[in-house]
Design a protein around this motif. Sequence first.
Motif, PDB file in Angstrom:
ATOM      1  N   VAL A  80       2.360  51.130  29.699  1.00 37.82           N
ATOM      2  CA  VAL A  80       1.071  50.542  30.051  1.00 37.82           C
ATOM      3  C   VAL A  80      -0.100  51.354  29.495  1.00 37.82           C
ATOM      4  O   VAL A  80      -1.256  50.911  29.569  1.00 37.82           O
ATOM      5  N   ASP A  81       0.202  52.555  28.953  1.00 37.48           N
ATOM      6  CA  ASP A  81      -0.869  53.349  28.365  1.00 37.48           C
ATOM      7  C   ASP A  81      -0.878  53.216  26.843  1.00 37.48           C
ATOM      8  O   ASP A  81      -1.535  53.987  26.138  1.00 37.48           O
ATOM      9  N   GLY A  82      -0.153  52.217  26.329  1.00 36.22           N
ATOM     10  CA  GLY A  82      -0.125  51.995  24.892  1.00 36.22           C
ATOM     11  C   GLY A  82      -1.091  50.908  24.460  1.00 36.22           C
ATOM     12  O   GLY A  82      -2.198  50.779  25.009  1.00 36.22           O
ATOM     13  N   ASP A  83      -0.669  50.122  23.489  1.00 37.31           N
ATOM     14  CA  ASP A  83      -1.493  49.041  22.955  1.00 37.31           C
ATOM     15  C   ASP A  83      -1.844  48.056  24.067  1.00 37.31           C
ATOM     16  O   ASP A  83      -0.970  47.499  24.735  1.00 37.31           O
ATOM     17  N   THR A  84      -3.143  47.828  24.283  1.00 33.33           N
ATOM     18  CA  THR A  84      -3.595  46.951  25.366  1.00 33.33           C
ATOM     19  C   THR A  84      -3.043  45.539  25.227  1.00 33.33           C
ATOM     20  O   THR A  84      -2.768  44.859  26.226  1.00 33.33           O
ATOM     21  N   SER A  85      -2.846  45.077  23.987  1.00 32.07           N
ATOM     22  CA  SER A  85      -2.349  43.717  23.768  1.00 32.07           C
ATOM     23  C   SER A  85      -0.924  43.541  24.281  1.00 32.07           C
ATOM     24  O   SER A  85      -0.452  42.412  24.458  1.00 32.07           O
ATOM     25  N   ARG A  86      -0.221  44.677  24.528  1.00 32.39           N
ATOM     26  CA  ARG A  86       1.133  44.609  25.074  1.00 32.39           C
ATOM     27  C   ARG A  86       1.151  44.722  26.596  1.00 32.39           C
ATOM     28  O   ARG A  86       2.226  44.703  27.205  1.00 32.39           O
ATOM     29  N   VAL A  87      -0.021  44.827  27.174  1.00 32.77           N
ATOM     30  CA  VAL A  87      -0.138  44.968  28.629  1.00 32.77           C
ATOM     31  C   VAL A  87      -0.928  43.814  29.232  1.00 32.77           C
ATOM     32  O   VAL A  87      -0.583  43.288  30.296  1.00 32.77           O
ATOM     33  N   ALA A 138      -8.196  46.975  32.488  1.00 29.90           N
ATOM     34  CA  ALA A 138      -8.717  46.993  31.123  1.00 29.90           C
ATOM     35  C   ALA A 138      -9.822  48.029  30.958  1.00 29.90           C
ATOM     36  O   ALA A 138     -10.094  48.484  29.830  1.00 29.90           O
ATOM     37  N   GLN A 139     -10.451  48.447  32.075  1.00 28.90           N
ATOM     38  CA  GLN A 139     -11.598  49.348  31.984  1.00 28.90           C
ATOM     39  C   GLN A 139     -11.269  50.806  32.283  1.00 28.90           C
ATOM     40  O   GLN A 139     -12.073  51.691  32.005  1.00 28.90           O
ATOM     41  N   ILE A 140     -10.094  51.089  32.853  1.00 28.38           N
ATOM     42  CA  ILE A 140      -9.815  52.477  33.238  1.00 28.38           C
ATOM     43  C   ILE A 140      -9.469  53.311  32.009  1.00 28.38           C
ATOM     44  O   ILE A 140      -8.952  52.792  31.013  1.00 28.38           O
ATOM     45  N   PRO A 141      -9.734  54.622  32.039  1.00 31.76           N
ATOM     46  CA  PRO A 141      -9.508  55.477  30.872  1.00 31.76           C
ATOM     47  C   PRO A 141      -8.015  55.675  30.585  1.00 31.76           C
ATOM     48  O   PRO A 141      -7.157  55.448  31.437  1.00 31.76           O
ATOM     49  N   PHE A 142      -7.741  56.129  29.390  1.00 31.75           N
ATOM     50  CA  PHE A 142      -6.369  56.319  28.927  1.00 31.75           C
ATOM     51  C   PHE A 142      -5.587  57.262  29.840  1.00 31.75           C
ATOM     52  O   PHE A 142      -4.429  57.015  30.182  1.00 31.75           O
ATOM     53  N   GLN A 143      -6.204  58.366  30.258  1.00 39.87           N
ATOM     54  CA  GLN A 143      -5.513  59.341  31.089  1.00 39.87           C
ATOM     55  C   GLN A 143      -5.054  58.723  32.405  1.00 39.87           C
ATOM     56  O   GLN A 143      -3.952  58.994  32.888  1.00 39.87           O
ATOM     57  N   ARG A 144      -5.901  57.880  32.989  1.00 38.38           N
ATOM     58  CA  ARG A 144      -5.547  57.225  34.251  1.00 38.38           C
ATOM     59  C   ARG A 144      -4.372  56.265  34.033  1.00 38.38           C
ATOM     60  O   ARG A 144      -3.470  56.169  34.872  1.00 38.38           O
ATOM     61  N   LYS A 145      -4.359  55.572  32.897  1.00 35.55           N
ATOM     62  CA  LYS A 145      -3.247  54.664  32.606  1.00 35.55           C
ATOM     63  C   LYS A 145      -1.931  55.433  32.491  1.00 35.55           C
ATOM     64  O   LYS A 145      -0.885  54.962  32.929  1.00 35.55           O
ATOM     65  N   THR A 146      -2.004  56.635  31.883  1.00 34.74           N
ATOM     66  CA  THR A 146      -0.796  57.447  31.750  1.00 34.74           C
ATOM     67  C   THR A 146      -0.295  57.896  33.115  1.00 34.74           C
ATOM     68  O   THR A 146       0.923  57.924  33.378  1.00 34.74           O
ATOM     69  N   GLU A 147      -1.221  58.231  34.013  1.00 33.23           N
ATOM     70  CA  GLU A 147      -0.830  58.605  35.368  1.00 33.23           C
ATOM     71  C   GLU A 147      -0.148  57.447  36.085  1.00 33.23           C
ATOM     72  O   GLU A 147       0.851  57.637  36.798  1.00 33.23           O
ATOM     73  N   VAL A 148      -0.694  56.257  35.903  1.00 40.36           N
ATOM     74  CA  VAL A 148      -0.086  55.061  36.511  1.00 40.36           C
ATOM     75  C   VAL A 148       1.325  54.858  35.959  1.00 40.36           C
ATOM     76  O   VAL A 148       2.265  54.567  36.703  1.00 40.36           O
ATOM     77  N   LYS A 149       1.461  55.040  34.655  1.00 43.38           N
ATOM     78  CA  LYS A 149       2.771  54.877  34.021  1.00 43.38           C
ATOM     79  C   LYS A 149       3.810  55.798  34.652  1.00 43.38           C
ATOM     80  O   LYS A 149       4.897  55.340  35.053  1.00 43.38           O
ATOM     81  N   TRP A 150       3.512  57.087  34.761  1.00 40.71           N
ATOM     82  CA  TRP A 150       4.496  58.056  35.258  1.00 40.71           C
ATOM     83  C   TRP A 150       4.739  57.925  36.752  1.00 40.71           C
ATOM     84  O   TRP A 150       5.772  58.383  37.263  1.00 40.71           O
TER      85      TRP A 150
END
Length: 499
Positions: free
Chosen positions: A356-363, A444-456
């Motif tokens: 979910v922290d990758g390409d937005t079009s895949r999420v 769609a608006q949250i920063p990349f680091q937050r998306k990575t946290e959600v992923k893990w």
Amino acid sequence: MAWTGRFSDFDDVSQNVQSSDRRAKYPRNDILKNATVTRLEDLHPGITNPTVAGLILTKDSPKSIQSKKNPGTERYLLSFVLRDAPSCFVNVTCWGTELGIKDIAAKFAISDTVQLTNVQVQPKSYDGYDDKFKPSTPMSFNITFSENHSNIDHYLGPEADFFRGLQNVPIKANNDYYILEDVIAHGQSLSGEHINLLTVVKKIGPVKDITTKTGKKTRRCELKLMDETCPSFALILWDSDIIDIAQSWVALDTVLFIADVRVSFDDFRSTMVSTADSKTIFTVNPDTLEAHSLYQFAHSQTFDDEDGTGQSDPPLESITDVYTVSQLINMKNERTDQWKPTVYGILFAYISQFDVDGDTSRVLRYRCKKCRQTVTENAGYTCSNQECSNGILNAFSSTIDDTHPSVEYSVSVSVSDHTGTIDYCHLDGEVAQGLLGIKAEEFAQIPFQRKTEVKWSHLLERRKMHFKMSCSVGDTGKVFLRALSCHSVDAKEFQYMAQ
């Protein structure tokens, strides 16, 4: 009477045909049965005055056209499709006077077995007319019937039962059809095309008398169809024999294989609809595995409202069969090779890939609010469907609120257990939002680091997943694995995670 050449001499026949003359055109079947019937597969252009027999698959209403031979007068015609074997059916055109053609139309109906004597076999035209206005047939020729030269009557010969059995055999391959979910999702590319559908009749609307802008009086009837992927889809019938036949269909009991039905985007409803036209052929209650499976599915559903817009998937609490990943892999491979019914089940597994922290079009997926067509960032999130009002508006303005797309989750994950890993499991819409706890618009608006946290926070966590595995269009071999729910595993369910 022996004859050759094209049918045109009926133009000189008086409109006031005597009843005795009409009876001569339709002699008793005990006379016709002595004629030698030629199989359609044995016909060819140039054969002299053959006799053919078979089942009427579909039939148009009588029509009139201006006579080129006698300006100011009209010629009348009636078209139907004759079938004498599963893979042999042909277009037949009857020419004659108004009284004679209407008499044939009233005497013979769809699903009747008929015998035609003294007909003409002609090569198909190459001007595109057949492809555009007539049902597609496997034969290289059409049959022409002349009121002056040919005879027609009900067929009561030894193969009558065989011919009648053909009405339950689709004219296309059993798996050559679109599921309704695909029709709706790919509206832009399919709009205006003729496709095949396998559906259940869900609701039969009333027959309405319509007067067109040109003053022509016609009839219209709308049906609601459904399948395993879509709870309601419109089918529109216009003035033809099929409207009367449809009144005998029973909601949730009648399965239809519809060959060459036209699909288009309805701007008023903001969705795709289907319309039967002169190319369309219906097979009622086809005797196929796919049709039987769909019938059983329809009878497993419950609908809470008059319009029948209830759920297309069974309640989660009714799904109790538990599978391992290796079993899902085997089922997916089987469905790649051939069509099989939709499977619902439960899977206890880990999410092993969750980008979910990758390409937005895949999420995230962006859709036009009007027609639900997917829109992309490269196109400025504008709708390219020219039959959609947003598509038209976007050509002139980008400031209208309705043209702003809606956003939803569309995540592809891999899941694993002690038996293996399966890729491309779809977490869509509310299922993904319920798992992540974040609305798609906010994600769609949250920063990349937050998306990575959600992923893990979700990777390698034990999950209980209700799933649905279904096939797309039969000849593509595409199989969908979609999560209907995805939740944490409680202590009582932990046993399913053990090896």
